[in-house]
Design an enzyme around this catalytic site. Structure first.
Site, PDB file in Angstrom:
ATOM      1  N   LYS A 211       0.891  -0.952   0.086  1.00  0.00           N
ATOM      2  CA  LYS A 211       0.038   0.042  -0.077  1.00  0.00           C
ATOM      3  C   LYS A 211       0.896   1.287   0.124  1.00  0.00           C
ATOM      4  O   LYS A 211       1.810   1.158   0.355  1.00  0.00           O
ATOM      5  CB  LYS A 211      -0.947   0.016   1.177  1.00  0.00           C
ATOM      6  CG  LYS A 211      -0.023   0.127   2.419  1.00  0.00           C
ATOM      7  CD  LYS A 211       0.022   1.461   3.081  1.00  0.00           C
ATOM      8  CE  LYS A 211       0.947   1.394   4.581  1.00  0.00           C
ATOM      9  NZ  LYS A 211       1.212   2.610   4.992  1.00  0.00           N
TER      10      LYS A 211
ATOM     11  N   ASP B 160      -1.663  -1.690  10.747  1.00  0.00           N
ATOM     12  CA  ASP B 160      -1.958  -1.691   9.487  1.00  0.00           C
ATOM     13  C   ASP B 160      -2.725  -3.018   9.120  1.00  0.00           C
ATOM     14  O   ASP B 160      -2.959  -2.929   8.038  1.00  0.00           O
ATOM     15  CB  ASP B 160      -0.594  -1.188   8.775  1.00  0.00           C
ATOM     16  CG  ASP B 160      -0.356   0.252   8.804  1.00  0.00           C
ATOM     17  OD1 ASP B 160      -0.896   0.999   9.604  1.00  0.00           O
ATOM     18  OD2 ASP B 160       0.744   0.384   8.447  1.00  0.00           O
TER      19      ASP B 160
END
Length: 237
Positions: A9, A135
């Protein structure tokens, strides 16, 4: 043996909105998933509990890693969790802010959940992921999200047309430690704002990113300045 891939990401902007008493920083950002670069894992169930981890076939894996944390967190929620052998082949640069470790952990959790007698519901699996890394819940179902809290509060967003937009991702051979970046940021804030402790009751940033402006050129990353000072090659790039 099953083969699983784990993408990465990027952060479209990053604001640090506060610092909690436990040391974690609260953020406001947009997480955007990318299929490339990716890590590859070859996974095999074992007849005994525990995780056996091999990195890139020949390298010794670090003791403190997200895959072990993910398996340990899963074991706290599942009574009879099978053992697993993991052969990890890294394609995502570490220390690049791409979330490779969290992505690997989430991929392992998803695979394990499919191989236990009573799979956990999505919400509980997200709780497991959060125990292993802030995350990690994002990577269970990677979709563009507005992110707040310590990275655990996720709101999927609908993106308008991105036709004509381009992303250039440059990955030099530099390991920029995230904990070090936050430490440098805190020191810088102490110098610039000695009366601002950056606690939740006294946040430096009151405004968050308007979701519909995620592609505007004024997006800003609060960690950029301190990372560029420590790693001047990135500044040159």
């Amino acid at each position: 043996m099953d083969t699983v891939t784990a993408g990465c990401k990027i952060n479209l902007g990053l604001r640090i909105t506060g610092k909690r008493t436990d040391g974690y920083h609260e953020i406001d950002s947009i997480f955007w998933p990318l299929p490339e670069p990716h890590d590859t894992m070859k996974l095999r169930l074992l007849p005994y509990s525990g995780i056996t981890l091999h990195c890139d076939a020949t390298e010794v894996c670090p003791t403190d890693n997200t895959l072990t944390k993910a398996y340990t967190a899963m074991a706290e929620f599942v009574d009879e969790i099978p053992g697993v052998e993991v052969n990890l082949y890294k394609g995502i640069p570490s220390g690049a802010g791409l979330g490779g470790g969290s992505s690997d952990g989430a991929a392992l959790l998803s695979w394990l959940n499919k191989n236990i007698l009573h799979p956990l519901p999505d919400r509980m699996l997200a709780q497991v992921a959060l125990r292993a890394g802030a995350d990690m819940p994002f990577f269970l179902q990677p979709f563009p999200c507005h992110v707040s809290g310590i990275g655990d509060k996720l709101t999927p967003i609908t993106i308008p047309s991105i036709s004509g937009r381009h992303l250039v991702l440059v990955c030099p051979a530099i390991h920029a430690s995230t904990p070090q970046a936050y430490e440098d940021y805190d020191k810088r804030q102490t110098i610039l704002n000695p009366r601002n402790s950056l606690t939740n009751s006294d946040c430096r940033h009151k405004k968050t990113f308007p979701v519909m402006k995620q592609f505007m050129p004024d997006l800003y990353n609060d960690l950029e300045n301190v990372v560029l000072v420590r790693h001047q090659q990135i500044a040159i790039l």
